[in-house]
Write an enzyme that holds these catalytic residues in place. Structure first.
Site, PDB file in Angstrom:
ATOM      1  N   CYS A   1       0.596   0.800  -8.127  1.00 24.98           N
ATOM      2  CA  CYS A   1       0.390   1.242  -6.745  1.00 24.98           C
ATOM      3  C   CYS A   1       1.432   2.246  -6.275  1.00 24.98           C
ATOM      4  O   CYS A   1       1.138   3.423  -6.086  1.00 24.98           O
ATOM      5  CB  CYS A   1       0.376   0.023  -5.814  1.00 24.98           C
ATOM      6  SG  CYS A   1      -1.066  -1.043  -6.015  1.00 24.98           S
TER       7      CYS A   1
ATOM      8  N   LYS B   1      -4.337   2.454   2.679  1.00 24.79           N
ATOM      9  CA  LYS B   1      -3.672   1.881   1.501  1.00 24.79           C
ATOM     10  C   LYS B   1      -2.702   2.889   0.878  1.00 24.79           C
ATOM     11  O   LYS B   1      -1.580   2.537   0.483  1.00 24.79           O
ATOM     12  CB  LYS B   1      -4.706   1.434   0.470  1.00 24.79           C
ATOM     13  CG  LYS B   1      -4.096   0.888  -0.805  1.00 24.79           C
ATOM     14  CD  LYS B   1      -3.186  -0.305  -0.535  1.00 24.79           C
ATOM     15  CE  LYS B   1      -2.449  -0.743  -1.800  1.00 24.79           C
ATOM     16  NZ  LYS B   1      -3.314  -1.315  -2.822  1.00 24.79           N
TER      17      LYS B   1
END
Length: 400
Positions: free
Chosen positions: A258, A204
């Protein structure tokens, strides 16, 4: 039967609430947990506190069917999903306090055979710390299945991508990976890949760092194009005609929980070996600073010309188009820097009804009042806006 399984989702934000609502609509009994009484009350009324297409209908249906309820404290469940923030401390040091606190909160109700899933994007090794925290809370983790399954959704498309996107499951043990994989296959139509927890965590972080570095290339081109007297949008359009070139679009910077955060998790642990990733972060931060400088330059020029303070309209505060999310938003930072410089710009954010500390102005009204219209976010409302003022377009909204 799915209705026999209870899921506890801790954290009812941009990932937790959509996940809870989706699972409840798939037949699971879902308890959503949040530390905010206002959030809990809003959800239990069948309403939402964030903007996301289709989320309102999912939550309304889930609550009124009796499959979703919100609470302040976790209750016993079969599956626990941790979807809490993972910001950073001063100096870009990863902050997993919310993850640890959420783990401590569920520890008293975790039982043998339960699944504990960390969805929060986290530094490498965090899932192992979840296991350690459960052990410290008296949980026999040899009998509990712990895994990391990072979310991979795009704000504005969350409800669809929760189902359609491929998922990565990283188990603390192989058995945990298999059991958590089986759970995700009950509602994910994309592929589900199983690996270990550390690889899932790094995957990720790698995805978002890849995006950050590539956006940095586009943003650096925008700085160079300004210096060379070139239209960067035309430049990129032409360069992308090459069959093996796909340059992204420049903008005000990079925001969101993010892409603007995750690369620092790698840099913090990777040190000098994370040079390119660090540079990408620095370039994108520099682009946002450059935007402020350009606005201040135009403000000073126009002030000298008019003999009065020009009215500046900051069009967009969210971190990306057509959402209300202000987390790590470069547009919001630009607005705040202008305020700190004494400019007092008008704030426009069509996806927010109100803000706790910022007075919002309707977009057409702001455009009519402004001497300088600054496009910071390419919201759909701005794309055909009739503007007579000086325009500074940092997000390409006038090029669409």
């Amino acid at each position: 039967m799915l209705s026999d399984l209870k899921i506890c989702v801790v954290g009812l934000g941009y990932i937790g609430l959509p996940s809870a609502a989706l699972l409840a609509n798939r037949g699971y009994q879902v308890q959503g947990v949040d530390i905010s009484p206002e959030v809990v009350a809003t959800i239990n009324q069948g309403d939402i506190h964030i903007v996301e297409p289709d989320l309102d209908s999912f939550v309304h249906s889930a609550v009124h069917s009796g499959h979703l309820k919100a609470s302040l404290q976790p209750e016993p469940a079969d599956i626990f999903i941790l979807a809490v923030p993972t910001p950073f401390h001063e100096g870009f040091v990863p902050n997993i306090d919310y993850v640890i606190n959420a783990t401590r909160a569920i520890a008293p109700v975790v039982k043998v055979g339960d699944l504990v899933i960390l969805e929060s994007t986290s530094p490498v090794g965090t899932t192992e710390k979840v296991a350690q925290t459960l052990r410290e809370g008296g949980v026999d983790t040899s009998a509990v299945h712990i895994a990391h399954c990072p979310e991979r959704v795009l704000p504005g498309h969350i409800m669809r991508e929760l189902v359609e996107n491929d998922r990565i499951v990283g188990g603390v043990t192989p058995e945990a990976g298999e059991k958590v994989e089986a759970f995700y296959r009950t509602f994910v139509s994309g592929e589900v890949f199983v690996t270990d927890a550390r690889t899932a965590e790094m995957a990720k972080l790698t995805e978002n760092s890849f995006r950050d570095v590539n956006i940095a290339f586009a943003n650096e081109l925008s700085l160079l194009s300004e210096k060379f007297g070139i239209d960067v949008w035309e430049l990129i359009r032409l360069a992308n005609r090459h069959p093996r070139v796909n340059i992204l679009q420049p903008g005000t910077g990079v925001g969101g929980h993010c892409i603007a955060v995750d690369p620092w998790f790698i840099v913090h642990e990777g040190g000098e070996d994370a040079r390119l990733i660090r540079t990408g972060r620095e370039v994108n931060t520099r682009k946002t600073e450059w935007v402020v400088e350009k606005i201040e330059e135009e403000y000073s020029r126009l002030k000298d010309q008019q003999g009065r303070d020009p009215v500046v309209a900051c069009m967009g505060l969210a971190f990306k188009p057509n959402i209300d999310d202000l987390r790590e938003s470069p547009a919001l930072w630009v607005f705040q820097q202008l305020v700190a410089a004494g400019i007092q710009p008008l704030a426009v954010e069509p996806n927010l009804k109100k803000h706790a500390s910022i007075t919002l102005t309707p977009w057409q009204e702001a455009a009519d009042q402004a001497d300088i219209v600054v496009y910071l976010v390419a919201h759909r409302e701005f794309q055909k806006l009739d503007v007579a003022a000086k325009v500074l377009d940092f997000c390409g909204v006038t090029k669409k």
